[in-house]
Design a protein around this motif. Structure first.
Motif, PDB file in Angstrom:
ATOM      1  N   ALA A   1      24.101  37.206 -42.171  1.00  0.00           N
ATOM      2  CA  ALA A   1      25.395  37.329 -41.204  1.00  0.00           C
ATOM      3  C   ALA A   1      25.435  38.149 -40.255  1.00  0.00           C
ATOM      4  O   ALA A   1      24.524  39.246 -40.004  1.00  0.00           O
ATOM      5  N   ASP A   2      26.126  37.981 -39.043  1.00  0.00           N
ATOM      6  CA  ASP A   2      26.103  38.541 -37.876  1.00  0.00           C
ATOM      7  C   ASP A   2      27.490  39.079 -37.566  1.00  0.00           C
ATOM      8  O   ASP A   2      28.592  38.599 -38.107  1.00  0.00           O
ATOM      9  N   GLU A   3      27.456  39.773 -36.379  1.00  0.00           N
ATOM     10  CA  GLU A   3      28.907  40.217 -35.805  1.00  0.00           C
ATOM     11  C   GLU A   3      29.001  39.560 -34.540  1.00  0.00           C
ATOM     12  O   GLU A   3      28.024  39.232 -33.788  1.00  0.00           O
TER      13      GLU A   3
ATOM     14  N   GLU B   1      35.492  35.261 -41.680  1.00  0.00           N
ATOM     15  CA  GLU B   1      34.284  35.849 -42.369  1.00  0.00           C
ATOM     16  C   GLU B   1      34.173  35.092 -43.748  1.00  0.00           C
ATOM     17  O   GLU B   1      33.077  35.204 -44.372  1.00  0.00           O
TER      18      GLU B   1
ATOM     19  N   THR C   1      32.106  31.808 -43.305  1.00  0.00           N
ATOM     20  CA  THR C   1      30.828  31.814 -42.549  1.00  0.00           C
ATOM     21  C   THR C   1      29.826  32.901 -43.152  1.00  0.00           C
ATOM     22  O   THR C   1      28.816  32.922 -42.730  1.00  0.00           O
TER      23      THR C   1
ATOM     24  N   HIS D   1      30.015  35.507 -41.138  1.00  0.00           N
ATOM     25  CA  HIS D   1      30.149  36.433 -39.788  1.00  0.00           C
ATOM     26  C   HIS D   1      31.302  37.221 -39.787  1.00  0.00           C
ATOM     27  O   HIS D   1      32.326  36.535 -40.158  1.00  0.00           O
TER      28      HIS D   1
ATOM     29  N   ALA E   1      26.767  33.231 -34.415  1.00  0.00           N
ATOM     30  CA  ALA E   1      27.924  33.771 -34.829  1.00  0.00           C
ATOM     31  C   ALA E   1      29.109  33.451 -33.793  1.00  0.00           C
ATOM     32  O   ALA E   1      30.269  33.155 -34.296  1.00  0.00           O
TER      33      ALA E   1
END
Length: 251
Positions: A23-25, A46, A49, A51, A227
């Motif tokens: 997961a990313d921001e 969020e 996904t 993210h 993301a």
């Protein structure tokens, strides 16, 4: 290398391929009028996904200045369609990534019941001290408010009573705290469950100002961010459009 070691390496590679993508921001600059719906959309994003959308709310004009000076945003959700187009033209945003995620509505609103009538005649009567708007050079809803007052032939009369907030969020704060008896704000700020949730209001007819088309754009630094790309796609999903409609926007 032994057969046992080869089998172990093969199994390890298979596990790595099956592992979920980390997961990313994604850093998102969001027009202040879209605060409430975007908080819900970010939570859904969020959950669906993995993210995380990190949200910053403010005036579109201010975001433009920050982005052109290197602010680390990945996506801009503007309150107009001019700034995203300008960012694309200047190379600060990815070409052809821009799309309209919502069309906003302007409303004249007071936190107090009975102050604003259903036809907006309170503007002509002028029995109030202060009327709040967002700064028209920074916030498209402020520009729409000025255009509305001009179309009604009331700009010169109302100008001495106008107080400006940097963003539509600040204009709303002026009215909600009573520092201004009424003000032009975004319908999304006072709309819930298909009706005005408090106070009194006049929804400004669309013919009194240019359409408030709100565009999203992918910023250049995030062109390869999974993301950010997923968020842009998520904004077009039917479940997201349902959230947008629930706040009085047209997706």
């Amino acid at each position: 290398m032994s057969q046992l070691m080869l089998r172990w390496l093969s199994s390890l590679c298979a596990l790595l391929l099956l592992a979920p993508v980390q997961a990313d921001e994604v850093q998102v600059a969001v027009a202040a009028n879209f605060t409430a719906p975007m908080k819900l959309i970010a939570a859904d994003f969020e959950k669906d996904t993995g993210h995380k959308a990190v949200l910053t709310f403010g005036a579109t004009g201010r975001f433009y200045a920050q982005i052109t000076h290197g602010a680390p945003f990945d996506v801009l959700l503007a309150a107009d369609d001019d700034i995203p187009a300008k960012l694309e033209k200047e190379g600060a945003a990815v070409n052809d990534s821009r799309f309209t995620y919502a069309t906003g509505r302007l409303v004249l609103w007071s936190a107090q019941p009975g102050v604003v009538d259903a036809q907006g005649e309170v503007l002509r009567k002028g029995n109030f001290r202060k009327i709040a708007i967002a700064a028209p050079k920074l916030a498209p809803y402020g520009a729409a408010a000025v255009e509305t007052m001009n179309k009604l032939g009331l700009q010169a009369v109302l100008e001495p009573k106008v107080v400006q907030g940097e963003s539509i969020g600040q204009a709303f704060s002026f009215v909600s705290t009573g520092n201004a008896e009424l003000g032009f704000v975004a319908l999304s700020q006072v709309y819930e469950g298909g009706k005005i949730k408090s106070g009194s209001a006049w929804i400004v007819p669309a013919k009194l100002h240019d359409p408030i088309r709100q565009d999203a754009v992918l910023l250049a630094k995030a062109r390869d961010s999974k993301a950010a790309l997923q968020l842009m796609a998520f904004l077009k999903a039917e479940k997201t459009k349902a959230v947008i409609r629930s706040f009085g926007y047209q997706p």
